[in-house]
Design a protein around this motif. Structure first.
Motif, short mmCIF file in Angstrom:
data_model
loop_
_atom_site.label_atom_id
_atom_site.label_comp_id
_atom_site.label_asym_id
_atom_site.label_seq_id
_atom_site.Cartn_x
_atom_site.Cartn_y
_atom_site.Cartn_z
N ARG A 175 -2.13 -0.12 -5.09
CA ARG A 175 -3.50 0.07 -4.59
C ARG A 175 -4.49 -0.76 -5.40
O ARG A 175 -5.61 -0.35 -5.66
CB ARG A 175 -3.88 1.56 -4.65
CG ARG A 175 -2.91 2.49 -3.94
CD ARG A 175 -3.10 2.44 -2.45
NE ARG A 175 -2.04 3.09 -1.72
CZ ARG A 175 -2.12 4.31 -1.19
NH1 ARG A 175 -3.20 5.03 -1.37
NH2 ARG A 175 -1.11 4.79 -0.50
N ASP A 176 -4.05 -1.95 -5.81
CA ASP A 176 -4.91 -2.83 -6.59
C ASP A 176 -6.05 -3.37 -5.72
O ASP A 176 -6.00 -3.30 -4.49
CB ASP A 176 -4.07 -3.99 -7.18
CG ASP A 176 -3.35 -4.76 -6.10
OD1 ASP A 176 -3.89 -5.81 -5.66
OD2 ASP A 176 -2.27 -4.33 -5.67
N ARG A 177 -7.04 -3.90 -6.38
CA ARG A 177 -8.25 -4.40 -5.72
C ARG A 177 -7.93 -5.45 -4.66
O ARG A 177 -8.45 -5.41 -3.54
CB ARG A 177 -9.17 -4.97 -6.79
CG ARG A 177 -10.44 -5.59 -6.28
CD ARG A 177 -11.25 -6.10 -7.50
NE ARG A 177 -12.45 -6.75 -7.10
CZ ARG A 177 -12.55 -8.05 -6.80
NH1 ARG A 177 -11.49 -8.84 -6.86
NH2 ARG A 177 -13.71 -8.56 -6.45
N CYS A 225 -19.29 2.11 -3.99
CA CYS A 225 -18.70 0.91 -4.58
C CYS A 225 -19.72 0.19 -5.46
O CYS A 225 -20.89 0.08 -5.11
CB CYS A 225 -18.22 -0.02 -3.47
SG CYS A 225 -17.45 -1.53 -4.07
N ALA A 253 -10.64 3.19 -1.30
CA ALA A 253 -10.01 2.82 -2.57
C ALA A 253 -10.89 1.86 -3.38
O ALA A 253 -10.79 1.81 -4.61
CB ALA A 253 -8.64 2.18 -2.31
N LEU A 254 -11.75 1.13 -2.70
CA LEU A 254 -12.67 0.20 -3.36
C LEU A 254 -13.97 0.88 -3.78
O LEU A 254 -14.84 0.24 -4.35
CB LEU A 254 -12.97 -0.98 -2.44
CG LEU A 254 -11.78 -1.89 -2.17
CD1 LEU A 254 -12.03 -2.77 -0.96
CD2 LEU A 254 -11.46 -2.74 -3.40
N ASN A 265 2.27 2.36 -3.23
CA ASN A 265 1.22 2.68 -4.20
C ASN A 265 0.70 1.48 -4.98
O ASN A 265 0.18 1.64 -6.08
CB ASN A 265 1.63 3.80 -5.15
CG ASN A 265 1.37 5.15 -4.54
OD1 ASN A 265 0.46 5.30 -3.72
ND2 ASN A 265 2.15 6.13 -4.93
N ALA A 303 -6.31 -3.98 -1.58
CA ALA A 303 -7.29 -3.21 -0.81
C ALA A 303 -8.25 -4.12 -0.05
O ALA A 303 -8.54 -3.87 1.14
CB ALA A 303 -8.05 -2.26 -1.73
N ALA A 344 -9.19 3.76 4.55
CA ALA A 344 -8.46 4.06 3.31
C ALA A 344 -8.66 2.94 2.28
O ALA A 344 -8.88 3.21 1.09
CB ALA A 344 -6.98 4.26 3.60
N ALA A 345 -8.59 1.70 2.73
CA ALA A 345 -8.77 0.57 1.81
C ALA A 345 -10.21 0.54 1.28
O ALA A 345 -10.43 0.32 0.08
CB ALA A 345 -8.41 -0.74 2.50
N TRP A 404 0.84 -1.20 0.00
CA TRP A 404 0.00 0.00 0.00
C TRP A 404 0.88 1.26 0.00
O TRP A 404 0.63 2.18 -0.77
CB TRP A 404 -0.91 -0.03 1.22
CG TRP A 404 -2.05 0.93 1.15
CD1 TRP A 404 -2.14 2.15 1.78
CD2 TRP A 404 -3.28 0.75 0.45
NE1 TRP A 404 -3.35 2.73 1.50
CE2 TRP A 404 -4.07 1.89 0.69
CE3 TRP A 404 -3.79 -0.27 -0.35
CZ2 TRP A 404 -5.34 2.05 0.15
CZ3 TRP A 404 -5.05 -0.11 -0.88
CH2 TRP A 404 -5.81 1.04 -0.63
#
Length: 156
Positions: free
Chosen positions: A42-44, A89, A83-84, A40, A47, A79-80, A37
Protein backbone atom coordinates in the motif's frame (compact mmCIF):
# COMPACT_ATOMS: atom_id res chain seq x y z
CA UNK A 1 4.54 -16.93 -2.51
CA UNK A 2 4.20 -15.25 -5.93
CA UNK A 3 6.63 -12.55 -6.94
CA UNK A 4 4.98 -9.14 -6.94
CA UNK A 5 5.34 -6.93 -10.00
CA UNK A 6 7.60 -3.97 -9.39
CA UNK A 7 6.64 -0.40 -10.15
CA UNK A 8 9.51 -0.32 -12.67
CA UNK A 9 8.01 -3.29 -14.53
CA UNK A 10 4.54 -1.73 -14.39
CA UNK A 11 6.09 1.42 -15.94
CA UNK A 12 7.35 -0.66 -18.85
CA UNK A 13 3.90 -2.14 -19.40
CA UNK A 14 2.22 1.28 -19.24
CA UNK A 15 4.80 2.82 -21.56
CA UNK A 16 3.64 0.43 -24.29
CA UNK A 17 0.26 2.20 -24.18
CA UNK A 18 1.73 5.65 -24.74
CA UNK A 19 4.02 4.77 -27.64
CA UNK A 20 2.97 5.76 -31.15
CA UNK A 21 0.58 3.00 -32.23
CA UNK A 22 0.67 1.84 -28.63
CA UNK A 23 -0.87 -1.30 -27.24
CA UNK A 24 -3.86 -1.70 -24.97
CA UNK A 25 -1.61 -2.47 -22.01
CA UNK A 26 -3.25 -0.49 -19.21
CA UNK A 27 -5.52 -3.38 -18.24
CA UNK A 28 -2.44 -5.49 -17.57
CA UNK A 29 -0.88 -2.66 -15.56
CA UNK A 30 -4.10 -2.32 -13.54
CA UNK A 31 -4.11 -6.05 -12.76
CA UNK A 32 -0.49 -5.83 -11.59
CA UNK A 33 -1.28 -2.86 -9.34
CA UNK A 34 -4.29 -4.70 -7.91
CA UNK A 35 -2.03 -7.70 -7.21
CA UNK A 36 0.34 -5.42 -5.28
CA UNK A 37 -2.59 -3.88 -3.40
CA UNK A 38 -4.05 -7.29 -2.48
CA UNK A 39 -0.62 -8.30 -1.14
CA UNK A 40 -0.66 -5.24 1.16
CA UNK A 41 1.79 -3.20 -0.92
CA UNK A 42 0.00 0.00 0.00
CA UNK A 43 2.90 2.32 -0.78
CA UNK A 44 2.33 5.82 -2.11
CA UNK A 45 3.26 5.03 -5.73
CA UNK A 46 0.99 1.99 -5.89
CA UNK A 47 -1.90 4.02 -4.43
CA UNK A 48 -1.38 6.94 -6.83
CA UNK A 49 -1.17 4.69 -9.87
CA UNK A 50 -4.10 2.51 -8.78
CA UNK A 51 -6.31 5.56 -8.16
CA UNK A 52 -5.42 6.92 -11.59
CA UNK A 53 -6.09 3.72 -13.53
CA UNK A 54 -9.34 3.10 -11.62
CA UNK A 55 -10.46 6.62 -12.56
CA UNK A 56 -9.15 6.31 -16.12
CA UNK A 57 -11.13 3.10 -16.56
CA UNK A 58 -14.24 5.22 -16.38
CA UNK A 59 -12.77 7.95 -18.60
CA UNK A 60 -11.50 6.08 -21.65
CA UNK A 61 -12.91 3.21 -23.72
CA UNK A 62 -11.57 -0.32 -23.39
CA UNK A 63 -10.72 -0.59 -27.08
CA UNK A 64 -8.08 2.14 -26.56
CA UNK A 65 -6.73 1.26 -23.13
CA UNK A 66 -7.31 -2.42 -22.45
CA UNK A 67 -8.84 -1.42 -19.12
CA UNK A 68 -11.91 -3.37 -17.95
CA UNK A 69 -15.27 -2.62 -19.52
CA UNK A 70 -18.62 -2.47 -17.74
CA UNK A 71 -16.96 -2.83 -14.35
CA UNK A 72 -17.06 -0.04 -11.83
CA UNK A 73 -13.70 0.79 -10.37
CA UNK A 74 -15.10 3.35 -7.95
CA UNK A 75 -14.36 1.25 -4.81
CA UNK A 76 -10.77 0.83 -6.00
CA UNK A 77 -10.40 4.58 -6.54
CA UNK A 78 -11.92 5.32 -3.14
CA UNK A 79 -9.65 2.83 -1.34
CA UNK A 80 -6.51 4.18 -3.01
CA UNK A 81 -7.53 7.80 -2.33
CA UNK A 82 -8.24 6.91 1.31
CA UNK A 83 -4.80 5.32 1.63
CA UNK A 84 -3.31 8.63 0.46
CA UNK A 85 -5.19 10.51 3.20
CA UNK A 86 -8.52 11.19 1.49
CA UNK A 87 -9.89 14.65 2.24
CA UNK A 88 -7.20 15.06 4.93
CA UNK A 89 -4.31 14.38 2.53
CA UNK A 90 -1.24 16.58 3.01
CA UNK A 91 0.95 15.11 0.26
CA UNK A 92 1.21 17.88 -2.39
CA UNK A 93 1.31 15.53 -5.39
CA UNK A 94 -1.55 13.38 -4.12
CA UNK A 95 -3.61 16.49 -3.35
CA UNK A 96 -2.95 17.76 -6.87
CA UNK A 97 -3.77 14.59 -8.80
CA UNK A 98 -6.66 13.29 -6.67
CA UNK A 99 -8.06 16.82 -6.60
CA UNK A 100 -7.75 17.13 -10.36
CA UNK A 101 -9.42 13.79 -11.06
CA UNK A 102 -12.22 14.58 -8.62
CA UNK A 103 -12.82 18.02 -10.10
CA UNK A 104 -12.68 16.83 -13.73
CA UNK A 105 -15.06 13.88 -13.32
CA UNK A 106 -16.29 13.50 -9.74
CA UNK A 107 -18.79 10.83 -10.81
CA UNK A 108 -15.86 8.56 -11.76
CA UNK A 109 -14.71 8.74 -8.12
CA UNK A 110 -17.90 7.85 -6.25
CA UNK A 111 -20.51 10.14 -4.75
CA UNK A 112 -20.45 13.07 -7.16
CA UNK A 113 -21.13 15.88 -4.66
CA UNK A 114 -18.66 14.52 -2.11
CA UNK A 115 -15.87 14.19 -4.67
CA UNK A 116 -16.54 17.56 -6.27
CA UNK A 117 -16.24 19.20 -2.85
CA UNK A 118 -13.24 17.06 -1.88
CA UNK A 119 -11.58 17.70 -5.23
CA UNK A 120 -11.83 21.45 -4.77
CA UNK A 121 -10.49 21.14 -1.22
CA UNK A 122 -7.53 18.99 -2.32
CA UNK A 123 -6.74 21.23 -5.29
CA UNK A 124 -6.76 24.29 -3.02
CA UNK A 125 -4.50 22.49 -0.54
CA UNK A 126 -2.13 21.54 -3.37
CA UNK A 127 -1.89 25.21 -4.39
CA UNK A 128 -1.14 26.17 -0.78
CA UNK A 129 1.50 23.48 -0.38
CA UNK A 130 3.06 24.16 -3.79
CA UNK A 131 2.16 27.70 -4.91
CA UNK A 132 4.10 27.27 -8.17
CA UNK A 133 2.56 23.87 -8.90
CA UNK A 134 4.25 20.57 -9.60
CA UNK A 135 7.13 20.53 -12.02
CA UNK A 136 6.60 18.30 -15.05
CA UNK A 137 9.82 16.52 -14.10
CA UNK A 138 8.02 15.04 -11.07
CA UNK A 139 6.11 12.82 -13.47
CA UNK A 140 9.01 11.67 -15.66
CA UNK A 141 9.44 7.92 -15.91
CA UNK A 142 6.17 7.14 -14.16
CA UNK A 143 4.24 5.36 -16.91
CA UNK A 144 0.80 6.41 -18.11
CA UNK A 145 0.12 8.11 -14.77
CA UNK A 146 3.16 10.32 -15.24
CA UNK A 147 2.43 11.10 -18.87
CA UNK A 148 -1.17 12.03 -18.15
CA UNK A 149 -0.43 14.32 -15.22
CA UNK A 150 2.65 15.90 -16.80
CA UNK A 151 0.34 16.99 -19.60
CA UNK A 152 -2.51 18.05 -17.31
CA UNK A 153 -0.37 20.03 -14.87
CA UNK A 154 1.40 21.80 -17.75
CA UNK A 155 -2.01 22.80 -19.13
CA UNK A 156 -2.97 24.43 -15.83
Amino acid sequence: MPILPTIAFINEVEDCYAMPGGSRSLGTALQMLQTRWAANCRDRETALRLAFLAWYTEAEPTFLTGLPENQTMIPVFEAAAAALGGADCIDPEACCVIGMMAELCPYFCGDEQYWLTTGKLLSARARTLLPHGLARAVFAGRGAYGQYFAHMTAAR
